[in-house]
Design an enzyme around this catalytic site. Structure first.
Site, PDB file in Angstrom:
ATOM      1  N   SER A  60      19.996  54.262  32.900  1.00 39.35           N
ATOM      2  CA  SER A  60      20.394  54.646  34.254  1.00 39.35           C
ATOM      3  C   SER A  60      20.487  53.432  35.157  1.00 39.35           C
ATOM      4  O   SER A  60      19.755  52.447  35.001  1.00 39.35           O
ATOM      5  CB  SER A  60      19.398  55.634  34.848  1.00 39.35           C
ATOM      6  OG  SER A  60      19.303  56.778  34.034  1.00 39.35           O
TER       7      SER A  60
HETATM    8  N1  SAH Z   1      15.982  57.766  31.446  1.00 39.12           N
HETATM    9  C1  SAH Z   1      16.933  56.892  30.796  1.00 39.12           C
HETATM   10  C2  SAH Z   1      18.313  57.448  30.918  1.00 39.12           C
HETATM   11  C3  SAH Z   1      18.882  57.846  29.629  1.00 39.12           C
HETATM   12  S1  SAH Z   1      20.490  58.606  29.724  1.00 39.12           S
HETATM   13  C4  SAH Z   1      16.800  55.509  31.394  1.00 39.12           C
HETATM   14  O1  SAH Z   1      15.777  55.195  31.910  1.00 39.12           O
HETATM   15  O2  SAH Z   1      17.707  54.727  31.317  1.00 39.12           O
HETATM   16  C5  SAH Z   1      20.071  60.293  29.536  1.00 39.12           C
HETATM   17  C6  SAH Z   1      19.454  60.697  28.235  1.00 39.12           C
HETATM   18  O3  SAH Z   1      19.320  62.126  28.272  1.00 39.12           O
HETATM   19  C7  SAH Z   1      20.280  60.413  26.978  1.00 39.12           C
HETATM   20  O4  SAH Z   1      19.541  59.562  26.138  1.00 39.12           O
HETATM   21  C8  SAH Z   1      20.494  61.786  26.341  1.00 39.12           C
HETATM   22  O5  SAH Z   1      20.421  61.783  24.926  1.00 39.12           O
HETATM   23  C9  SAH Z   1      19.350  62.595  26.956  1.00 39.12           C
HETATM   24  N2  SAH Z   1      19.525  64.046  27.004  1.00 39.12           N
HETATM   25  C10 SAH Z   1      20.637  64.767  27.318  1.00 39.12           C
HETATM   26  N3  SAH Z   1      20.379  66.095  27.257  1.00 39.12           N
HETATM   27  C11 SAH Z   1      19.059  66.225  26.905  1.00 39.12           C
HETATM   28  C12 SAH Z   1      18.209  67.339  26.667  1.00 39.12           C
HETATM   29  N4  SAH Z   1      18.628  68.600  26.786  1.00 39.12           N
HETATM   30  N5  SAH Z   1      16.918  67.088  26.326  1.00 39.12           N
HETATM   31  C13 SAH Z   1      16.451  65.817  26.178  1.00 39.12           C
HETATM   32  N6  SAH Z   1      17.229  64.728  26.381  1.00 39.12           N
HETATM   33  C14 SAH Z   1      18.510  64.909  26.737  1.00 39.12           C
END
Ligand code: SAH
Length: 210
Positions: A60
């Protein structure tokens, strides 16, 4: 190597963008964001942008992380925090400095494993990473003061409302696949109130587990 100046520039930019919570700014200054991205992207880790972390997912944008942490904290330290969408583990590492204990759920097993490894390599010990679908998460015993959803959707997954403690706060990007608004949900007894904040772009919230 990423210089201290590069890291401090990110903090200065977050201040310009309106982040006011000094505890959040200090946490973001302390977490080595470049260790959560591929080596080839390390020099870009402190730019205000989302970067690829594999499997079509992104780390993010610093602003989104800072803003959601600021909205979750509301000036107070957090006891139990839950993150849906742990990805590379970056936001969990920031939350680990703001909360006593953090649970993060990531649906892609390989990302969950990598996040676990990175978090332990930098000495973060109060984050538990689970490989599961966060839209299915439920508990009869635990409720969270703070829930952050790191993937965008059209509506709030109903199970997450049940996981909020009375007086708890949740931040979730709500809107269309192209753009969302960071939305704060607060719980008082059985009533939930919703307030929309900044415009953001997140990868989509999905169902199931890989
Ligand atoms: N928090 C992370 C952002 C990752 S992007 C950071 O610090 O950079 C968002 C993530 O959400 C992705 O890795 C994706 O695989 C996950 N995601 C999407 N839908 C989800 C769900 N239903 N349960 C768990 N993870 C999910």
């Amino acid at each position: 190597m990423v210089s201290e100046r590069t890291r401090l520039r990110m903090i200065a930019r977050l201040r310009e963008q309106g982040i006011r919570d000094e505890v959040v700014l200090a946490a973001m200054a302390a977490v080595p964001r470049h260790l959560f991205v591929e080596d080839a992207l390390a020099s870009r880790a402190y730019e205000d942008t989302a970067l690829p972390i594999g499997f079509g997912q992104t780390i993010s944008q610093p602003f989104s992380v800072a803003r959601s942490c600021e909205l979750l904290r509301a000036g107070k330290s957090i006891d139990l925090a839950l993150e849906i969408g742990g990805g590379c583990g970056y936001q969990a590492a920031v939350l680990a400095r703001l909360a006593r204990e953090v649970y993060t759920i990531e649906r892609i097993g390989a990302l969950a494993a990598k996040a676990r490894q990175t978090l332990s390599s930098i000495g973060v010990s109060n984050v538990k990473v689970r490989n599961a679908d966060g839209q299915e998460a439920a508990s009869n015993v635990v409720q969270f003061d703070a829930i952050v959803v790191a993937a965008g959707g059209g509506k709030i997954p109903p199970n997450l409302l049940g996981l909020m403690a009375d007086g708890g706060r949740m931040v979730i990007p709500l809107g269309s696949p192209e753009r969302q608004r960071l939305t704060l949900v607060t719980r008082t007894g059985d009533s939930f109130q919703q307030t929309a904040f900044d415009e953001v772009v997140f990868v989509p919230l999905k169902t199931g587990q890989e």
